[in-house]
Motif scaffolding. Sequence first.
Motif, short mmCIF file in Angstrom:
data_model
loop_
_atom_site.label_atom_id
_atom_site.label_comp_id
_atom_site.label_asym_id
_atom_site.label_seq_id
_atom_site.Cartn_x
_atom_site.Cartn_y
_atom_site.Cartn_z
N THR A 47 15.57 49.64 -10.75
CA THR A 47 15.11 47.99 -9.77
C THR A 47 13.69 47.29 -11.01
N GLU A 74 20.38 49.03 -5.55
CA GLU A 74 21.31 49.96 -4.08
C GLU A 74 22.66 49.92 -3.90
N ARG A 150 8.30 46.42 -2.90
CA ARG A 150 8.07 48.00 -3.63
C ARG A 150 8.79 48.50 -3.02
N SER A 153 12.92 50.93 0.46
CA SER A 153 14.04 51.98 1.07
C SER A 153 13.26 52.77 1.64
N1 ASP Z 1 14.88 50.22 -5.60
C1 ASP Z 1 13.41 49.82 -4.84
C2 ASP Z 1 12.61 50.13 -5.76
O1 ASP Z 1 12.01 50.67 -7.12
C3 ASP Z 1 13.19 49.91 -3.72
C4 ASP Z 1 12.64 51.53 -3.53
O2 ASP Z 1 12.92 52.28 -4.23
O3 ASP Z 1 12.42 51.80 -2.18
O4 ASP Z 1 11.22 49.29 -5.43
#
Ligand code: ASP
Length: 406
Positions: A47, A74, A150, A153
Motif C-alpha cells: 500500500t 487487497e 490507512r 482493514s
Molecule cells: N493495506 C492498507 C494499509 O496499509 C490497509 C491495512 O493494512 O489495514 O493501510
Amino acid sequence: MARLVMKFGGTSVADLDRIRAVARRVKREVLAGHEVAVVVSAMAGVTNQLVKWCQELSPLHDAREYDTVVATGEQVTTGLTAIALQAEGVDARSWQGWQIPIRTDDAHGKARIEAIEAGELRRRMKLGQVPVVAGFQGIGPDQRITTLGRGGSDLSAVALAAALEADRCDIFTDVDGVYTTDPRIVPRARKLERISYEEMLELASVGAKVLQTRSVELAMKRRVRVQVLSSFEDVPGTLVVDEDEIVEKELVSGVAYSRDEAKLTLRRVPDRPGIAASVFGPLAAANINVDMIVQNVSADGLTDLTFTVGRADLARARAVLDSNRERIGFEDLVVDPGVAKVSVVGIGMRSHAGVANTMFKTLAERGINIEVISTSEIKISVLIREEATELAVRALHSAYGLDRAP
Ligand code: ASP
Ligand code: MG
C-alpha cells in the motif's frame, strides 16, 4: 461452535509462505467446527508503494483515482489466500468490497462504512465456505471504489464481525498483543491480558499502532469482542472488552506516543466571536482532523491560536488556511513538523488525583519541555520535541510502575 472473523495484517500475508501459514491457521478453526470469515490486508509495504506512485504523479491527485489504485493490494491477497485455502482442501472464495457490497460514503481516501449486506456470506458460511474479504475497501454511492483510510482493514474486520454477529473478531498481526507501551522503546513493557474499549480507543488514537482507531470505536459501539494476537506464535493475545470484565483497574494502563504530528500556529488572529469556526470550519470541510488546540490570552484584541494535525495532512492544512487568510485575518502562519505527542491512559484516572502531576514532574526532571497539554477523562497528552520521545516514554513507563520485573 462459534462464528469467527479472522483478520490478517500486511506482515501476516507478506509472502507466499506466510499466506500458506494463514491458510493452515484458518483451516484449524474450520476443522474445529467454527464458521469462519477471513479479512486480509495487502502484503506489507504494497500500500505504501501504491500511495507513493499517486503522490509522485501529482501531490494533489484525484482521491477517487487514488482509491482505485490503493485498493488493489487487497485484491491480490484475497485471491492468493483463497487459493492457499483451496490447496489445503478448504472451500473458499475471495470477495472484493464492491461484490458483497460493503457500502460506504463518498469520502474517498477515508470513507466510512454505512452498511454491509452480509446475507450471501452468511448463507455460504453455513454451508462451510470461507469468504476471504478484502479489507480497507468498499463502494461509494457513486459506485466507485472507496478506501477507509490507512490501517482500514481492521475496521473492515470489525464491521464485518458486527454484520455477521460474530462471536469474536481475531486480529492477527506481527505483535502478540497490546503492551503497556512500545516494547521496541521499553524492553520491560508488559503484555496486557485484557484492556477496555475506552482505554484501547485512547491508546489507538494516540499512536499505539496495533489497532486502527476507528475499528476500536466501532467495536465499542457494536460490542464486538476483539482479540489481538500474533500470526507467528501460538500464544494468547490481548482481549479488548467491556470495562466491567476487567477486575483490577490500573491507574495507568499504557503510555503511547505518536510522531505523526505537526503543530500550526496562527499568529495575531482577531479575538472575536466566530474566529474558531472560521479556522476549523474549512479544515473540517477538507476532512482534516484537528487534535490539540490552545488559544492564548489576547492582547490588543489579537491572539495566537495553536493546534495540531496529522503530519500527512500538514500540506493540505496549510493550503486551506492560506486560501482562507483574508476571511480569518491572521498575520502569520508558523508550521512546526518536529513535534511528538506522548500520552498516558488509564480508566483508574477517573477516580484518582495526581496522575497529571506525576507526568509533569517526571518530564520536568528529564528537562523535557511541554508545548501543549490536553486531557480527557482517562488520558493526558503532551506535545514535546520529537527528539525527546523515547526518553519521555521510558521515564513515564517507570514513573507509573509499569516496568515488568527484571
Ligand atoms: N493495506 C492498507 C494499509 O496499509 C490497509 C491495512 O493494512 O489495514 O493501510
Ligand atoms: Mg494494520
